[in-house]
Design a protein around this motif. Structure first.
Motif, PDB file in Angstrom:
ATOM      1  N   SER A   1       0.826  -1.216   0.000  1.00  0.00           N
ATOM      2  CA  SER A   1       0.000   0.000   0.000  1.00  0.00           C
ATOM      3  C   SER A   1       0.858   1.262   0.000  1.00  0.00           C
ATOM      4  N   SER A   2       2.015   1.209  -0.648  1.00  0.00           N
ATOM      5  CA  SER A   2       2.948   2.333  -0.597  1.00  0.00           C
ATOM      6  C   SER A   2       2.387   3.601  -1.239  1.00  0.00           C
ATOM      7  N   ARG A   3       1.653   3.479  -2.332  1.00  0.00           N
ATOM      8  CA  ARG A   3       1.074   4.670  -2.966  1.00  0.00           C
ATOM      9  C   ARG A   3      -0.070   5.239  -2.133  1.00  0.00           C
ATOM     10  N   MET A   4      -0.767   4.389  -1.379  1.00  0.00           N
ATOM     11  CA  MET A   4      -1.861   4.853  -0.531  1.00  0.00           C
ATOM     12  C   MET A   4      -1.327   5.526   0.729  1.00  0.00           C
ATOM     13  N   GLY A   5      -0.178   5.058   1.216  1.00  0.00           N
ATOM     14  CA  GLY A   5       0.395   5.631   2.418  1.00  0.00           C
ATOM     15  C   GLY A   5      -0.105   4.994   3.703  1.00  0.00           C
TER      16      GLY A   5
ATOM     17  N   ASN B   1      -5.564   2.961  -5.484  1.00  0.00           N
ATOM     18  CA  ASN B   1      -4.165   2.819  -5.101  1.00  0.00           C
ATOM     19  C   ASN B   1      -3.598   4.055  -4.426  1.00  0.00           C
ATOM     20  N   THR B   2      -4.285   5.192  -4.567  1.00  0.00           N
ATOM     21  CA  THR B   2      -3.795   6.449  -4.007  1.00  0.00           C
ATOM     22  C   THR B   2      -4.901   7.087  -3.157  1.00  0.00           C
TER      23      THR B   2
END
Length: 189
Positions: free
Chosen positions: A22-26, A179-180
């Motif tokens: 979930s890196s793009r979501m934070g 994703n974001t």
């Protein structure tokens, strides 16, 4: 109705792919709230409502009985490899954790598709219908060691000679994932 493998459309296992970073979501997408419950629970309930005889989850979620990735860094294919190691042969309908607008009808339609090794909707690799058997397991094992650029669900679909089903009407909107934070805000409206 049974296909050539003898698996009926009513006998299938749902799979929630939830092992990403979930890196793009934070933040962890599995715990984002959709209509009063975490996405991971929503997707499990969705698969059950669509007719799954059982639902498996991939990723680091022991509280959901999830199957942890056997090898880190392999993306969705890694999650599927882990599920395949824990599941018997049979029909799988695979969804990502971040596609909350999916409906049971769309998943039932996919589960009841003509028997093929691998089926998805045109232009979308997920949700994915996969006949888990020796051949698909062998392809998954091969993808484990493939270069990152060749290690994807699209590569799995292609290697199995996968088929695509046409989308009708507004169904494409049901296949939006988030994703974001911006995509999540848009989907949540």
């Amino acid at each position: 109705m049974a296909g050539e493998s003898g698996v009926t459309a009513s006998a299938w296992t749902g799979v929630v792919l939830a092992g990403g970073h979930s890196s793009r979501m934070g933040r962890d997408k599995a715990y984002l709230h959709w209509r009063g419950q975490p996405l991971i629970e929503h997707m499990q309930a969705l698969l059950t409502a669509a007719g799954a005889s059982q639902v498996l989850v991939s990723g680091p979620y022991p509280q959901y009985g999830a199957v942890a990735d056997v090898a880190a860094g392999l993306g969705p294919v890694g999650g599927l490899i882990s599920i395949a190691a824990a599941a018997p042969d049979g029909l799988l309908v695979i969804v990502p954790v971040d596609m909350p607008r999916l409906t049971p009808a769309l998943l039932r339609n996919l589960a009841a598709a003509p028997d093929a090794a691998c089926t998805c909707y045109a232009g979308h690799v997920l949700p994915l219908r996969l006949r888990l058997e020796r051949r698909s397991r062998d392809v998954l094992d091969g993808l484990r060691s493939a270069a990152r650029s060749g290690r994807s669900l699209r590569a799995l679909h292609a290697a199995l000679g996968g088929t695509e089903m046409a989308l009708t009407g507004h169904a494409a909107g049901e296949l939006e994932n988030c994703n974001t934070p911006e995509q999540w805000q848009e989907i949540s409206r």
